[in-house]
Design a protein around this motif. Structure first.
Motif, PDB file in Angstrom:
ATOM      1  N   HIS A 114       0.848  -1.188   0.000  1.00 34.36           N
ATOM      2  CA  HIS A 114       0.000   0.000   0.000  1.00 34.36           C
ATOM      3  C   HIS A 114       0.886   1.241   0.000  1.00 34.36           C
ATOM      4  N   VAL A 115       0.548   2.215  -0.829  1.00 32.02           N
ATOM      5  CA  VAL A 115       1.269   3.486  -0.879  1.00 32.02           C
ATOM      6  C   VAL A 115       0.224   4.589  -0.900  1.00 32.02           C
ATOM      7  N   TRP A 116       0.351   5.537   0.028  1.00 33.21           N
ATOM      8  CA  TRP A 116      -0.572   6.663   0.002  1.00 33.21           C
ATOM      9  C   TRP A 116       0.073   7.904   0.592  1.00 33.21           C
ATOM     10  N   PHE A 117      -0.315   9.035   0.048  1.00 29.61           N
ATOM     11  CA  PHE A 117       0.107  10.355   0.490  1.00 29.61           C
ATOM     12  C   PHE A 117      -1.123  11.243   0.476  1.00 29.61           C
ATOM     13  N   SER A 118      -1.130  12.260   1.306  1.00 28.99           N
ATOM     14  CA  SER A 118      -2.239  13.209   1.242  1.00 28.99           C
ATOM     15  C   SER A 118      -2.187  13.894  -0.122  1.00 28.99           C
ATOM     16  N   ASN A 119      -3.322  14.236  -0.643  1.00 30.33           N
ATOM     17  CA  ASN A 119      -3.491  14.866  -1.961  1.00 30.33           C
ATOM     18  C   ASN A 119      -3.130  13.951  -3.125  1.00 30.33           C
ATOM     19  N   HIS A 120      -3.067  12.648  -2.894  1.00 29.87           N
ATOM     20  CA  HIS A 120      -2.801  11.661  -3.944  1.00 29.87           C
ATOM     21  C   HIS A 120      -3.754  10.490  -3.755  1.00 29.87           C
ATOM     22  N   SER A 121      -3.997   9.775  -4.837  1.00 28.37           N
ATOM     23  CA  SER A 121      -4.857   8.601  -4.727  1.00 28.37           C
ATOM     24  C   SER A 121      -4.115   7.471  -4.030  1.00 28.37           C
ATOM     25  N   PHE A 122      -4.866   6.634  -3.373  1.00 33.11           N
ATOM     26  CA  PHE A 122      -4.338   5.446  -2.685  1.00 33.11           C
ATOM     27  C   PHE A 122      -3.977   4.414  -3.738  1.00 33.11           C
ATOM     28  N   GLN A 123      -2.797   3.815  -3.637  1.00 30.82           N
ATOM     29  CA  GLN A 123      -2.358   2.803  -4.591  1.00 30.82           C
ATOM     30  C   GLN A 123      -2.026   1.522  -3.830  1.00 30.82           C
ATOM     31  N   CYS A 124      -2.392   0.384  -4.404  1.00 36.90           N
ATOM     32  CA  CYS A 124      -1.987  -0.885  -3.802  1.00 36.90           C
ATOM     33  C   CYS A 124      -1.777  -1.916  -4.902  1.00 36.90           C
ATOM     34  N   GLY A 125      -0.993  -2.924  -4.581  1.00 35.23           N
ATOM     35  CA  GLY A 125      -0.712  -3.979  -5.535  1.00 35.23           C
ATOM     36  C   GLY A 125      -0.460  -5.291  -4.818  1.00 35.23           C
ATOM     37  N   CYS A 126      -0.677  -6.397  -5.526  1.00 33.27           N
ATOM     38  CA  CYS A 126      -0.462  -7.736  -4.978  1.00 33.27           C
ATOM     39  C   CYS A 126       0.797  -8.339  -5.587  1.00 33.27           C
ATOM     40  N   PHE A 127       1.551  -9.053  -4.747  1.00 35.36           N
ATOM     41  CA  PHE A 127       2.831  -9.602  -5.175  1.00 35.36           C
ATOM     42  C   PHE A 127       3.028 -11.002  -4.609  1.00 35.36           C
ATOM     43  N   ASP A 128       3.853 -11.784  -5.308  1.00 37.64           N
ATOM     44  CA  ASP A 128       4.162 -13.147  -4.865  1.00 37.64           C
ATOM     45  C   ASP A 128       5.149 -13.177  -3.715  1.00 37.64           C
ATOM     46  N   ASN A 129       6.027 -12.164  -3.652  1.00 40.48           N
ATOM     47  CA  ASN A 129       7.026 -12.172  -2.587  1.00 40.48           C
ATOM     48  C   ASN A 129       7.188 -10.776  -1.991  1.00 40.48           C
ATOM     49  N   LYS A 130       7.718 -10.745  -0.797  1.00 38.75           N
ATOM     50  CA  LYS A 130       7.838  -9.490  -0.058  1.00 38.75           C
ATOM     51  C   LYS A 130       8.829  -8.538  -0.707  1.00 38.75           C
ATOM     52  N   LYS A 131       9.900  -9.071  -1.262  1.00 38.69           N
ATOM     53  CA  LYS A 131      10.911  -8.224  -1.900  1.00 38.69           C
ATOM     54  C   LYS A 131      10.319  -7.453  -3.076  1.00 38.69           C
ATOM     55  N   ALA A 132       9.513  -8.103  -3.882  1.00 40.05           N
ATOM     56  CA  ALA A 132       8.870  -7.433  -5.023  1.00 40.05           C
ATOM     57  C   ALA A 132       7.891  -6.363  -4.537  1.00 40.05           C
ATOM     58  N   ALA A 133       7.156  -6.660  -3.483  1.00 39.57           N
ATOM     59  CA  ALA A 133       6.203  -5.687  -2.928  1.00 39.57           C
ATOM     60  C   ALA A 133       6.941  -4.459  -2.403  1.00 39.57           C
ATOM     61  N   GLU A 134       8.032  -4.676  -1.689  1.00 39.20           N
ATOM     62  CA  GLU A 134       8.812  -3.561  -1.153  1.00 39.20           C
ATOM     63  C   GLU A 134       9.450  -2.742  -2.265  1.00 39.20           C
ATOM     64  N   LYS A 135       9.967  -3.410  -3.280  1.00 42.55           N
ATOM     65  CA  LYS A 135      10.602  -2.708  -4.401  1.00 42.55           C
ATOM     66  C   LYS A 135       9.596  -1.810  -5.118  1.00 42.55           C
ATOM     67  N   TRP A 136       8.408  -2.328  -5.404  1.00 44.60           N
ATOM     68  CA  TRP A 136       7.372  -1.546  -6.073  1.00 44.60           C
ATOM     69  C   TRP A 136       6.936  -0.365  -5.210  1.00 44.60           C
ATOM     70  N   ALA A 137       6.680  -0.621  -3.935  1.00 43.95           N
ATOM     71  CA  ALA A 137       6.207   0.436  -3.038  1.00 43.95           C
ATOM     72  C   ALA A 137       7.251   1.542  -2.892  1.00 43.95           C
TER      73      ALA A 137
END
Length: 62
Positions: free
Chosen positions: A18-41
Protein backbone atom coordinates in the motif's frame (compact mmCIF):
# COMPACT_ATOMS: atom_id res chain seq x y z
CA UNK A 1 3.29 6.21 3.64
CA UNK A 2 4.25 2.67 2.64
CA UNK A 3 2.78 -0.46 4.20
CA UNK A 4 3.42 -4.11 3.23
CA UNK A 5 0.92 -6.65 4.51
CA UNK A 6 1.36 -10.43 4.54
CA UNK A 7 -1.72 -12.11 3.06
CA UNK A 8 -1.29 -15.60 4.52
CA UNK A 9 -4.81 -16.71 3.68
CA UNK A 10 -4.79 -15.50 0.06
CA UNK A 11 -2.88 -17.72 -2.37
CA UNK A 12 -3.40 -15.21 -5.23
CA UNK A 13 -1.82 -12.34 -3.33
CA UNK A 14 0.87 -13.36 -0.84
CA UNK A 15 1.90 -9.75 -0.09
CA UNK A 16 -0.10 -6.59 -0.53
CA UNK A 17 1.75 -3.28 -0.81
CA UNK A 18 0.00 0.00 0.00
CA UNK A 19 1.27 3.49 -0.88
CA UNK A 20 -0.57 6.66 0.00
CA UNK A 21 0.11 10.36 0.49
CA UNK A 22 -2.24 13.21 1.24
CA UNK A 23 -3.49 14.87 -1.96
CA UNK A 24 -2.80 11.66 -3.94
CA UNK A 25 -4.86 8.60 -4.73
CA UNK A 26 -4.34 5.45 -2.68
CA UNK A 27 -2.36 2.80 -4.59
CA UNK A 28 -1.99 -0.89 -3.80
CA UNK A 29 -0.71 -3.98 -5.54
CA UNK A 30 -0.46 -7.74 -4.98
CA UNK A 31 2.83 -9.60 -5.18
CA UNK A 32 4.16 -13.15 -4.87
CA UNK A 33 7.03 -12.17 -2.59
CA UNK A 34 7.84 -9.49 -0.06
CA UNK A 35 10.91 -8.22 -1.90
CA UNK A 36 8.87 -7.43 -5.02
CA UNK A 37 6.20 -5.69 -2.93
CA UNK A 38 8.81 -3.56 -1.15
CA UNK A 39 10.60 -2.71 -4.40
CA UNK A 40 7.37 -1.55 -6.07
CA UNK A 41 6.21 0.44 -3.04
CA UNK A 42 9.57 2.18 -2.62
CA UNK A 43 9.74 2.97 -6.35
CA UNK A 44 6.23 4.44 -6.33
CA UNK A 45 6.91 6.46 -3.19
CA UNK A 46 10.04 7.98 -4.75
CA UNK A 47 8.19 8.73 -7.99
CA UNK A 48 5.40 10.56 -6.16
CA UNK A 49 7.84 12.59 -4.03
CA UNK A 50 9.96 13.50 -7.07
CA UNK A 51 6.91 14.58 -9.09
CA UNK A 52 5.70 16.74 -6.18
CA UNK A 53 9.11 18.39 -5.87
CA UNK A 54 9.22 19.19 -9.60
CA UNK A 55 5.68 20.64 -9.47
CA UNK A 56 6.65 22.78 -6.49
CA UNK A 57 9.74 24.07 -8.28
CA UNK A 58 7.69 25.13 -11.31
CA UNK A 59 5.08 26.81 -9.12
CA UNK A 60 7.74 28.82 -7.31
CA UNK A 61 9.26 29.96 -10.61
CA UNK A 62 12.63 28.20 -10.37
Amino acid sequence: MVFIRDQKDNSDCHYQAHVWFSNHSFQCGCFDNKKAAEKWANWLQKRIVTADMIKQMYRSGH
